[in-house]
Design a protein around this motif. Structure first.
Motif, PDB file in Angstrom:
ATOM      1  N   GLN A 238     -19.084  15.220  35.185  1.00 37.56           N
ATOM      2  CA  GLN A 238     -19.159  16.554  34.571  1.00 37.56           C
ATOM      3  C   GLN A 238     -18.013  17.198  34.739  1.00 37.56           C
ATOM      4  OE1 GLN A 238     -21.609  18.159  32.860  1.00 37.56           O
ATOM      5  NE2 GLN A 238     -23.155  16.673  33.164  1.00 37.56           N
ATOM      6  N   ALA A 239     -17.033  17.038  33.715  1.00 33.75           N
ATOM      7  CA  ALA A 239     -15.442  17.396  33.796  1.00 33.75           C
ATOM      8  C   ALA A 239     -15.171  17.948  32.577  1.00 33.75           C
ATOM      9  CB  ALA A 239     -14.511  16.750  34.621  1.00 33.75           C
ATOM     10  N   HIS A 240     -15.716  18.684  31.571  1.00 34.44           N
ATOM     11  CA  HIS A 240     -15.539  19.206  30.383  1.00 34.44           C
ATOM     12  C   HIS A 240     -14.303  19.999  30.192  1.00 34.44           C
ATOM     13  CE1 HIS A 240     -19.623  17.056  29.150  1.00 34.44           C
ATOM     14  NE2 HIS A 240     -19.847  18.014  30.498  1.00 34.44           N
ATOM     15  N   GLY A 241     -13.670  20.183  29.231  1.00 30.24           N
ATOM     16  CA  GLY A 241     -12.430  20.836  28.913  1.00 30.24           C
ATOM     17  C   GLY A 241     -11.628  21.035  30.070  1.00 30.24           C
ATOM     18  N   GLY A 242     -11.361  19.958  30.602  1.00 30.80           N
ATOM     19  CA  GLY A 242     -10.338  19.735  31.914  1.00 30.80           C
ATOM     20  C   GLY A 242      -9.089  19.558  31.771  1.00 30.80           C
ATOM     21  N   CYS A 243      -8.554  19.148  32.971  1.00 36.61           N
ATOM     22  CA  CYS A 243      -7.073  18.806  33.132  1.00 36.61           C
ATOM     23  C   CYS A 243      -6.957  17.884  34.142  1.00 36.61           C
ATOM     24  CB  CYS A 243      -6.101  20.220  33.328  1.00 36.61           C
ATOM     25  SG  CYS A 243      -6.035  20.808  35.304  1.00 36.61           S
ATOM     26  N   ILE A 244      -5.808  17.319  34.261  1.00 34.23           N
ATOM     27  CA  ILE A 244      -5.538  16.305  35.392  1.00 34.23           C
ATOM     28  C   ILE A 244      -4.228  16.740  36.034  1.00 34.23           C
ATOM     29  CG2 ILE A 244      -4.896  13.991  35.970  1.00 34.23           C
ATOM     30  CD1 ILE A 244      -6.888  13.088  33.869  1.00 34.23           C
ATOM     31  N   LEU A 245      -4.256  16.626  37.464  1.00 32.70           N
ATOM     32  CA  LEU A 245      -3.077  17.013  38.300  1.00 32.70           C
ATOM     33  C   LEU A 245      -2.893  15.838  38.974  1.00 32.70           C
ATOM     34  CD1 LEU A 245      -1.164  19.038  39.467  1.00 32.70           C
ATOM     35  CD2 LEU A 245      -2.922  19.601  41.345  1.00 32.70           C
ATOM     36  N   PHE A 246      -1.675  15.350  38.920  1.00 32.14           N
ATOM     37  CA  PHE A 246      -1.118  13.982  39.552  1.00 32.14           C
ATOM     38  C   PHE A 246      -0.214  14.781  41.213  1.00 32.14           C
ATOM     39  CE2 PHE A 246       2.040  10.643  40.577  1.00 32.14           C
ATOM     40  CZ  PHE A 246       0.984   9.762  40.985  1.00 32.14           C
ATOM     41  N   HIS A 247      -0.947  14.400  42.329  1.00 36.15           N
ATOM     42  CA  HIS A 247      -0.442  14.865  43.416  1.00 36.15           C
ATOM     43  C   HIS A 247      -0.495  13.842  44.484  1.00 36.15           C
ATOM     44  CE1 HIS A 247       0.736  18.153  46.269  1.00 36.15           C
ATOM     45  NE2 HIS A 247      -0.235  17.638  47.214  1.00 36.15           N
ATOM     46  N   LYS A 248       0.652  13.586  45.043  1.00 40.73           N
ATOM     47  CA  LYS A 248       0.989  12.703  46.245  1.00 40.73           C
ATOM     48  C   LYS A 248      -0.017  11.539  45.934  1.00 40.73           C
ATOM     49  CE  LYS A 248       2.166  16.135  49.600  1.00 40.73           C
ATOM     50  NZ  LYS A 248       1.643  16.631  51.055  1.00 40.73           N
ATOM     51  N   GLY A 249       0.376  10.715  44.622  1.00 42.49           N
ATOM     52  CA  GLY A 249      -0.286   9.538  44.374  1.00 42.49           C
ATOM     53  C   GLY A 249      -1.786   9.512  43.775  1.00 42.49           C
ATOM     54  N   ILE A 250      -2.183  10.594  43.823  1.00 40.09           N
ATOM     55  CA  ILE A 250      -3.610  10.816  43.273  1.00 40.09           C
ATOM     56  C   ILE A 250      -3.897  11.833  42.287  1.00 40.09           C
ATOM     57  CG2 ILE A 250      -6.195  11.528  44.098  1.00 40.09           C
ATOM     58  CD1 ILE A 250      -5.332  11.087  47.008  1.00 40.09           C
ATOM     59  N   PHE A 251      -4.731  11.262  41.224  1.00 41.95           N
ATOM     60  CA  PHE A 251      -4.967  12.077  40.082  1.00 41.95           C
ATOM     61  C   PHE A 251      -6.207  12.934  40.282  1.00 41.95           C
ATOM     62  CE2 PHE A 251      -2.869   8.218  38.484  1.00 41.95           C
ATOM     63  CZ  PHE A 251      -1.843   8.701  37.565  1.00 41.95           C
ATOM     64  N   TYR A 252      -5.949  14.045  40.092  1.00 35.85           N
ATOM     65  CA  TYR A 252      -7.386  14.970  40.189  1.00 35.85           C
ATOM     66  C   TYR A 252      -7.715  15.660  38.910  1.00 35.85           C
ATOM     67  CZ  TYR A 252      -6.231  14.710  45.233  1.00 35.85           C
ATOM     68  OH  TYR A 252      -5.788  14.497  46.489  1.00 35.85           O
ATOM     69  N   TRP A 253      -8.906  15.223  38.518  1.00 38.50           N
ATOM     70  CA  TRP A 253      -9.489  15.791  37.411  1.00 38.50           C
ATOM     71  C   TRP A 253     -10.391  16.980  37.565  1.00 38.50           C
ATOM     72  CZ3 TRP A 253     -12.661  12.005  33.976  1.00 38.50           C
ATOM     73  CH2 TRP A 253     -13.168  12.607  32.656  1.00 38.50           C
ATOM     74  N   TYR A 254     -10.021  18.069  37.061  1.00 41.64           N
ATOM     75  CA  TYR A 254     -10.765  19.220  36.806  1.00 41.64           C
ATOM     76  C   TYR A 254     -11.464  19.614  35.753  1.00 41.64           C
ATOM     77  CZ  TYR A 254      -7.655  19.728  40.896  1.00 41.64           C
ATOM     78  OH  TYR A 254      -6.987  19.799  42.119  1.00 41.64           O
TER      79      TYR A 254
END
Length: 251
Positions: free
Chosen positions: A16-32
């Motif tokens: 459940q991450a519609h209309g989202g963005c991805i942040l890459f931080h310290k080797g990990i991708f975060y999908w909001y």
């Protein structure tokens, strides 16, 4: 991954991450993204909040829970009857805080504001700081954020009845504006903006304002965020050519 199938997280549940963005931080991708894991009524769902998933390979995603949840208090800006869309998160290296911006609206889309929150962790919880309109009272709907070199960051949003895209410079904390702004693509009715910088040039990808109906993507190019944006053809045509729409990108 297979097109046309539901994408599941590591627990086997629908992402459940519609209309989202991805942040890459310290080797990990975060999908909001938007959490829409509830029933649809009259063409919409209640606002639940924004979710976060983490991954090291962009294929397997761990559910990190909600970073910002709806508030049940009557009349609250984050109430279930509100609209929360397009969550975008930036890491601020100066303050060492994660900053969330999103489109905040009423069910009839007349509120047209920007919500902002921050956290000391990419997985939250995020502290809601309130809502604003860029330039004081200009409408803001579909939006994105972009961090440039040198620590500068910008918010780009659909404004003026979605007829214009507005670029607003964020302040040093990324939680407010400096007051410097520029209107671009006036009269083009574009939304769902996304910014890429490559080879010293800026590329702005947008869709048309046709709701859930499909439409061609268009790209705008500029040598500077504050420069003249040149509107070009759909970059996904795959025909190795770029058609320029002369004189249509400037206000």
């Amino acid at each position: 991954m297979k097109n046309g199938t539901c994408w599941l997280d590591q627990d086997g549940k629908r992402i459940q991450a519609h209309g989202g963005c991805i942040l890459f931080h310290k080797g990990i991708f975060y999908w909001y993204g938007e959490d829409k894991g509830t029933k649809t009524r009259d063409g919409r769902v209640d606002f639940l909040g924004f979710s976060c998933y983490s991954s090291r390979n962009l294929l397997e995603w761990k559910n990190e829970g909600r970073i910002l949840s709806a508030v049940s208090k009557p009349g609250h800006e984050l109430g279930p009857d509100r609209v929360g869309e397009r969550p975008s998160v930036l890491w601020n290296p100066k303050t060492e805080r994660f900053v969330l911006w999103f489109h905040l609206d009423s069910a009839d889309y007349s509120y047209a504001r920007l919500g902002v929150a921050d956290s000391d962790s990419p997985t939250g919880p995020f502290r809601y700081l309130g809502s604003v309109r860029p330039g004081g009272m200009r409408e803001s709907r579909d939006m994105t954020v972009f961090a440039d070199e040198g620590g500068l960051a910008y918010l780009i949003s659909s404004s003026d009845g979605n007829s214009t895209l507005l670029i607003s410079e964020l302040d040093h904390s990324y939680t407010g504006f400096t007051g410097r702004e520029k209107s671009i693509l006036c009269g083009q009715y574009r939304e769902a903006p996304a910014v890429i910088k490559e080879g010293g040039r800026y590329y702005l990808l947008t869709s048309g304002c046709t709701g859930w109906d499909p439409n061609p993507m268009l790209c705008a190019e500029a040598e500077s965020i504050w420069g003249r944006w040149r509107l070009t053809d759909n970059p996904c045509r795959g025909e190795g050519r770029r058609k320029t729409f002369g004189g249509q990108a400037a206000c």
